[in-house]
Design a protein around this motif. Sequence first.
Motif, short mmCIF file in Angstrom:
data_model
loop_
_atom_site.label_atom_id
_atom_site.label_comp_id
_atom_site.label_asym_id
_atom_site.label_seq_id
_atom_site.Cartn_x
_atom_site.Cartn_y
_atom_site.Cartn_z
N GLY A 104 24.60 82.22 8.02
CA GLY A 104 23.99 82.92 6.89
C GLY A 104 23.70 81.98 5.73
N ASP A 105 23.07 82.53 4.71
CA ASP A 105 22.71 81.74 3.53
C ASP A 105 23.97 81.40 2.73
OD1 ASP A 105 19.96 81.70 4.00
OD2 ASP A 105 19.63 83.60 2.96
N GLY A 106 24.56 80.27 3.04
CA GLY A 106 25.80 79.90 2.39
C GLY A 106 25.63 79.32 1.01
N ARG A 107 24.44 78.78 0.72
CA ARG A 107 24.17 78.29 -0.64
C ARG A 107 22.72 78.52 -1.03
NH1 ARG A 107 24.36 71.66 -0.09
NH2 ARG A 107 23.37 71.50 1.94
N ALA A 108 22.09 79.50 -0.40
CA ALA A 108 20.71 79.85 -0.72
C ALA A 108 20.64 81.31 -1.10
CB ALA A 108 19.79 79.56 0.47
N ILE A 109 19.90 81.61 -2.15
CA ILE A 109 19.72 82.98 -2.61
C ILE A 109 18.23 83.25 -2.75
CG2 ILE A 109 20.13 84.60 -4.50
CD1 ILE A 109 22.79 83.20 -5.01
N LEU A 110 17.76 84.25 -2.02
CA LEU A 110 16.35 84.63 -2.05
C LEU A 110 16.08 85.48 -3.28
CD1 LEU A 110 13.58 84.75 -0.56
CD2 LEU A 110 14.43 86.84 0.55
N LEU A 111 15.13 85.06 -4.11
CA LEU A 111 14.78 85.82 -5.30
C LEU A 111 13.78 86.92 -4.98
CD1 LEU A 111 14.37 82.96 -7.95
CD2 LEU A 111 16.40 84.34 -7.42
N GLY A 112 12.88 86.65 -4.04
CA GLY A 112 11.83 87.60 -3.71
C GLY A 112 10.57 86.84 -3.35
N ASP A 113 9.46 87.56 -3.25
CA ASP A 113 8.20 86.92 -2.92
C ASP A 113 7.16 87.20 -3.98
OD1 ASP A 113 6.73 89.51 -1.83
OD2 ASP A 113 8.64 89.43 -0.77
N VAL A 114 6.26 86.23 -4.15
CA VAL A 114 5.22 86.33 -5.18
C VAL A 114 3.86 86.04 -4.54
CG1 VAL A 114 6.80 85.65 -7.02
CG2 VAL A 114 5.45 83.90 -5.85
N ALA A 115 2.81 86.49 -5.19
CA ALA A 115 1.47 86.27 -4.69
C ALA A 115 1.05 84.82 -4.92
CB ALA A 115 0.49 87.21 -5.37
N THR A 116 0.33 84.27 -3.96
CA THR A 116 -0.28 82.96 -4.15
C THR A 116 -1.59 83.14 -4.90
OG1 THR A 116 -1.37 83.12 -2.01
CG2 THR A 116 0.76 82.01 -2.06
N ILE A 117 -2.13 82.03 -5.38
CA ILE A 117 -3.36 82.11 -6.16
C ILE A 117 -4.47 82.75 -5.35
CG2 ILE A 117 -2.84 80.18 -7.70
CD1 ILE A 117 -4.59 78.43 -5.87
N ASN A 118 -5.31 83.48 -6.03
CA ASN A 118 -6.46 84.14 -5.41
C ASN A 118 -6.04 85.11 -4.30
OD1 ASN A 118 -8.13 82.61 -7.09
ND2 ASN A 118 -8.19 80.93 -5.62
N SER A 119 -4.78 85.56 -4.36
CA SER A 119 -4.28 86.59 -3.43
C SER A 119 -4.47 86.21 -1.96
CB SER A 119 -4.98 87.93 -3.71
OG SER A 119 -4.73 88.35 -5.03
N THR A 120 -4.18 84.95 -1.62
CA THR A 120 -4.30 84.49 -0.24
C THR A 120 -3.06 84.80 0.58
OG1 THR A 120 -3.52 82.29 -0.90
CG2 THR A 120 -5.90 82.63 -0.82
N GLY A 121 -2.03 85.34 -0.02
CA GLY A 121 -0.80 85.66 0.69
C GLY A 121 0.36 85.71 -0.28
N LEU A 125 10.48 82.86 -2.89
CA LEU A 125 11.17 81.89 -3.73
C LEU A 125 12.66 81.97 -3.44
CD1 LEU A 125 9.38 82.51 -7.17
CD2 LEU A 125 8.80 80.83 -5.40
N GLN A 126 13.27 80.84 -3.18
CA GLN A 126 14.68 80.81 -2.81
C GLN A 126 15.37 79.70 -3.59
OE1 GLN A 126 16.24 79.00 0.97
NE2 GLN A 126 16.41 81.14 1.61
N LEU A 127 16.49 80.01 -4.19
CA LEU A 127 17.29 79.02 -4.91
C LEU A 127 18.33 78.43 -3.97
CD1 LEU A 127 17.98 80.85 -8.32
CD2 LEU A 127 16.06 79.36 -7.71
N LYS A 128 18.32 77.12 -3.81
CA LYS A 128 19.32 76.46 -2.98
C LYS A 128 20.32 75.76 -3.90
CE LYS A 128 20.04 73.18 0.78
NZ LYS A 128 19.40 72.29 1.78
N GLY A 129 21.57 76.22 -3.84
CA GLY A 129 22.61 75.64 -4.67
C GLY A 129 23.01 76.52 -5.84
N ALA A 130 22.66 77.81 -5.74
CA ALA A 130 22.88 78.72 -6.87
C ALA A 130 24.19 79.50 -6.77
CB ALA A 130 21.70 79.68 -7.01
N GLY A 131 25.14 79.01 -6.00
CA GLY A 131 26.46 79.63 -6.00
C GLY A 131 26.86 80.23 -4.67
N ALA A 132 28.14 80.60 -4.60
CA ALA A 132 28.73 81.10 -3.36
C ALA A 132 28.16 82.45 -2.97
CB ALA A 132 30.24 81.20 -3.51
N THR A 133 28.10 82.67 -1.65
CA THR A 133 27.68 83.94 -1.07
C THR A 133 28.74 84.36 -0.04
OG1 THR A 133 26.51 83.18 0.91
CG2 THR A 133 25.33 83.00 -1.19
#
Length: 504
Positions: A104-121, A125-133
Amino acid sequence: MPDIATSPLEPAPLLNELSALSISNSFAALPPAFYTNLMPTSLTAPYLIDVSTSAAQLIGLDAAAFSSEDYVAAFTGNRVLPGSQPLAAVYSGHQFGQWAGQLGDGRAILLGDVATINSTGRIELQLKGAGATPYSRMGDGRAVLRSSIREYLCSEAMFALGIPTSRALCVTGSNQYVMRETPETTAVVTRMAPSFVRFGSFEHWFYNGQQDALKTLADYVITTFYPELEDAENRYHAFLAEVTRRTAHLMAQWQAVGFMHGVMNTDNMSILGLTLDYGPFGFMEAYDPRHICNHSDNQGRYAYNMQPQIGHWNCYALGQALLPLIGSVEETQDALKDYQAEYAKKLDELLHAKLGLQTYQTDDDKLFDAMFGLMQKDHVDFTLFFRQLGDFQLNDTATNNAVRDLFIDRASFDAWANMYRARLQTENSQDTQRRLAMHATNPKYVLRNYLAQVAIEKAQNKDYSEVHKLLRILEKPFDEQPEHAQYAALPPDWANGLEVSCSS
């Protein structure tokens, strides 16, 4: 799904405020058993180390704003952005060929997803090193400065090389210490990918006997990232076949540029065929197909010449996990059967491009084998050889001295050069056009370990200028950049003593 390794960036208005960044989280729509909701753990007095301008532009952010307090706090985990649903995902996996159980994500925390420019997908965004899980397995969930700089630089370097990869938006640091072999300062990398689902995500549910959850995950991945497969006669068979094809192609791309991942565990294999989880990686220098870049890999399981085979093994592990959905061993094996052919075809295509060959002839493999045999015998620098081979001239032999001088056994090189010259003449190859094509294929600049080490040591003394400079060089790996020529030279003698391991 956008190809974040190759999608062109078109001009688009940049967001001035982080609050304008619209975040959702499609992964959070899965049942609660797939993850744990939790907040990142704050770091003391964080600061910006560097930001990738092109990665920022991909989601419409202005790189110039990243040094502000709001941006640093958001991309360190000290402040959660509106709309974000931070979580750590559960998965399992095979590590060094052995079943390791739940990871599992032992040091990674997923913040969520955001649109790319011009709505191509959308990009997660994931923080690596943001604390224990809950999946940290007695760890502190932190990443140290040296490993964070290495991942940040290599993610963006691989993107610039055109190799499918997760990306790195920025890296932030703190004077807060954690204990490794010695006390080290902490850092956070903001990673980007359409999805961080891995082979091990499917293995988790298979080995726990939870077929409903396995199907839920497979349907989510297919619907979200492989919608073209939804109406296939057997969507799970088609899914495995496509992941197998992408993995085979990725392995060929790694081999062609001399990249070694170092830890090809199934929990480090992307379901989208991306290069994922940069740890003890390396780029081939003195050519040795048996080279092991990971000092922790005592058996050489992940040596350079083993990577294609391990990629195949990992696809079989994924096939085992998907077997209950596909329906039969025979159908599962059918979905896996093209791996070797796809790998060989892609590598052959890449080698022809690396040698400037526009046509295919039956004896080309003999030319390639002889070339690699000489490179191994004389321990020729991988990147330098292919780059300088681009300057090869059919008639002006003096111009060829630069590549010739890389070899100790020059007589053997001359014999091979005659083979190469004759092969080029069969297709009326022109020096000028071939040079342009080969220099657009063979990079001049790669992230050699010693270059990363120099940047790390300066950063450990609070000088981040080399991180910034090195990234800007690696963003244009095929350009001559004569003012930075020393970054393309043979590594210094002291670099021979560098070692990277799983702690890197």
